[in-house]
Write an enzyme that holds these catalytic residues in place. Structure first.
Site, PDB file in Angstrom:
ATOM      1  N   ASP A 163     -63.016  -9.047 -38.678  1.00  0.00           N
ATOM      2  CA  ASP A 163     -62.400  -8.824 -39.988  1.00  0.00           C
ATOM      3  C   ASP A 163     -62.972  -7.607 -40.679  1.00  0.00           C
ATOM      4  OD1 ASP A 163     -64.849 -10.346 -40.228  1.00  0.00           O
ATOM      5  OD2 ASP A 163     -64.368 -10.639 -42.340  1.00  0.00           O
ATOM      6  N   ASP A 201     -66.660  -0.983 -40.324  1.00  0.00           N
ATOM      7  CA  ASP A 201     -67.408  -2.229 -40.418  1.00  0.00           C
ATOM      8  C   ASP A 201     -66.396  -3.363 -40.299  1.00  0.00           C
ATOM      9  OD1 ASP A 201     -69.031  -4.377 -41.092  1.00  0.00           O
ATOM     10  OD2 ASP A 201     -69.139  -3.863 -43.210  1.00  0.00           O
ATOM     11  N   GLU A 261     -66.469 -12.622 -41.082  1.00  0.00           N
ATOM     12  CA  GLU A 261     -67.877 -12.371 -41.412  1.00  0.00           C
ATOM     13  C   GLU A 261     -68.035 -11.949 -42.857  1.00  0.00           C
ATOM     14  OE1 GLU A 261     -71.457  -9.740 -41.906  1.00  0.00           O
ATOM     15  OE2 GLU A 261     -69.328  -9.265 -42.113  1.00  0.00           O
ATOM     16  N   GLU A 262     -67.097 -11.162 -43.342  1.00  0.00           N
ATOM     17  CA  GLU A 262     -67.235 -10.554 -44.659  1.00  0.00           C
ATOM     18  C   GLU A 262     -67.092 -11.556 -45.802  1.00  0.00           C
ATOM     19  OE1 GLU A 262     -68.328  -7.726 -44.968  1.00  0.00           O
ATOM     20  OE2 GLU A 262     -67.647  -6.405 -43.353  1.00  0.00           O
ATOM     21  N   ASP A 302     -73.400  -4.129 -35.905  1.00  0.00           N
ATOM     22  CA  ASP A 302     -72.887  -4.277 -37.272  1.00  0.00           C
ATOM     23  C   ASP A 302     -73.824  -3.613 -38.282  1.00  0.00           C
ATOM     24  OD1 ASP A 302     -71.209  -5.029 -39.309  1.00  0.00           O
ATOM     25  OD2 ASP A 302     -71.886  -7.110 -39.393  1.00  0.00           O
ATOM     26  N   HIS A 356     -67.036  -0.743 -47.446  1.00  0.00           N
ATOM     27  CA  HIS A 356     -66.462  -1.658 -48.457  1.00  0.00           C
ATOM     28  C   HIS A 356     -65.870  -0.906 -49.644  1.00  0.00           C
ATOM     29  CE1 HIS A 356     -69.002  -5.398 -47.068  1.00  0.00           C
ATOM     30  NE2 HIS A 356     -68.455  -4.741 -46.062  1.00  0.00           N
TER      31      HIS A 356
END
Length: 468
Positions: free
Chosen positions: A78, A115, A145-146, A169, A443
């Site tokens: 994700d 990411d 994961e996020e 990661d 992000h």
């Protein structure tokens, strides 16, 4: 031909561009999970897809490596979906608009998903290659994961043999991450009361902040749009109709919007506040005001409670490590703020490398919520990944980096969360290290991935596999 087709390593960027063409925001990973399953079947590899969407692919050892210990390559499927104002990309249906400028890959108007798409692309390239030397491989792709590491939390490891794990990661070349903070989500809900409005209404928009990953950039002193909006509302003495800001609990919010009522136009006060609060980390801070309408408004008591909450609730760094210089030990981020007809909802990402401090901070949020007449719930707990004193993997990776670059790598503990802590719980005796190529501003809509660094880190990964 894709825009990345000329980049090297060719197969890594081939797969990365294909992944960018598949919607894969957190909570929407079914299509990218199915893509990885189809890849494995097309290459006659053993594959298992669980009910969550996690994918495990196994590849036999190359000749001469059959008796070497199995190595796990791991990344998550994700991505964080953020976009710039005015961007028309629909994350649920549209591909990312990827492009290259100099040494950097980016996406027009949105996050890139480097990411952790780069981990998936590298692993697929390794699985496809027939000219690499490596032990038996277990390639693990996890979902979501996020947003709480849900894939890793729900992963069943019954058929996993490996006890050596390379997580891809991290976001800085030459850094071996060997420990990370644990964390959780906390949501505070405060009940609100409303009444009929008789005053002029205004929409106040705070924008232009830097934002960033709440685990990576929390020590940069960047402003949080939600708490900054709270400070503005406190400074002008208004009534609140609504307030909202942020989209992800683990992203420092870059904007916030409040609808307020007051007797006089607050434009001048907003401009003065913005001028006063522009700091080196957020020089583009702006506050704009536009007239609007509102039939209902929070009562004076609810308005006061919201303002006091936003200006007193803990946010940012809470403790620095006494053992590792410069390491944030405990923090929290007010990442999502919304109001509706009945309540305010505030969602926090809480992190700490000390499990007892994480628990203490969550308890503190509970007391804060109680003091303001609300409630606090927590979920998405994940453990800290503790430093391993003896690590063959770390030794090999340090040696290969020294051989390839002539330099010693940086061995680092970080404040951001990684799935390695959960894997260490599920796979007793696991020896894990996290690596990755240079990325910037993950992000955020400014996210970018270095082409040259990706090439070097992929070569490094292949070199490590050869030595294991």
């Amino acid at each position: 031909m894709g825009k990345l087709s000329h980049l090297q390593p060719n197969r890594v960027f081939h797969y990365f561009e294909q992944l960018c063409g598949i919607p894969h925001g957190s909570g929407d990973t079914a299509r990218i999970s199915d893509y990885c399953v189809a890849f494995a079947k097309a290459h006659n590899l053993w594959v298992r897809q669980d009910t969550l969407g996690n994918v495990l692919i196994k590849k036999p050892a190359t000749p001469g490596y059959e008796d070497h210990p199995t190595v796990i390559l791991q990344g998550h499927l994700d991505m964080v979906c953020e976009k710039a104002p005015g961007c028309t990309i629909d994350f649920a249906n549209d591909p990312l608009d990827v492009d290259v400028e100099g040494d950097w890959v980016f996406a027009h108007g949105t996050t890139l998903g480097g990411d952790d798409g780069v981990a998936v692309a590298m692993a697929l390239a390794v699985l496809e290659a027939d000219d690499l030397s490596h032990p038996p491989l277990e390639v693990l792709f996890t979902i979501d994961e996020e947003t709480g590491m849900d894939g890793a939390v729900g992963l069943d490891t019954f058929d996993m043999i490996g006890r050596t794990l390379i997580n891809v990661d991290s976001e800085e070349e030459g850094v071996l991450t060997v420990s990370c903070a644990g964390g959780a989500k906390a949501q505070i809900t405060l009940p609100l009361a409303y009444e009929d409005n008789v005053q002029p209404a205004y929409e106040v928009t705070l924008s232009g902040l830097q934002g960033g990953h709440s685990g990576v950039e929390i020590d940069k002193g960047r402003l949080n749009a939600n708490t900054t909006m709270g400070a503005f509302l406190k400074s002008i003495g208004c009534r609140i109709v609504s307030v909202s800001g942020g989209q992800k609990d683990n992203a420092i919010p870059v904007s916030s919007v409040a609808v307020i009522t007051c007797d006089t136009d607050p434009t001048f006060l907003a401009e003065a506040f913005a001028t006063l609060h522009r700091v080196e980390t957020d020089p583009q801070l702006t506050l704009s005001v536009a007239p609007t309408t509102a039939d209902r408004v929070m009562t004076a008591e609810s308005t006061a409670r919201v303002v006091e909450f936003l200006t007193t609730v803990p946010n940012g760094i809470q403790a620095m490590s006494a053992d590792i210089e410069g390491l944030v030990q405990t923090s929290l981020n007010l990442g999502i703020l919304t109001t509706d007809e009945t309540a305010l909802h505030a969602t926090f990402a809480v992190r700490s490398s000390k499990n007892e401090e994480k628990s203490s901070l969550l308890s503190r949020l509970g007391f804060v919520a109680l003091a303001f007449g609300g409630t606090c719930t927590t979920h998405g707990h994940y453990p800290a990944w503790e430093y391993r004193q003896e690590s063959r993997l770390r030794e090999v990776m340090c040696r290969v980096w020294q051989q390839q670059t002539g330099k010693s790598p940086t061995v680092l503990a970080i404040h951001a969360g990684l799935e390695c802590g959960l894997f260490c719980e599920k796979l007793p005796g696991l020896d894990a290290v996290s690596i990755g190529p240079d990325m910037r501003d993950i992000h955020t809509c400014r996210e970018r991935l270095s082409v040259s660094s990706t090439a070097r880190v992929y070569e490094y990964l292949c070199g490590v596999l050869k030595e294991l």
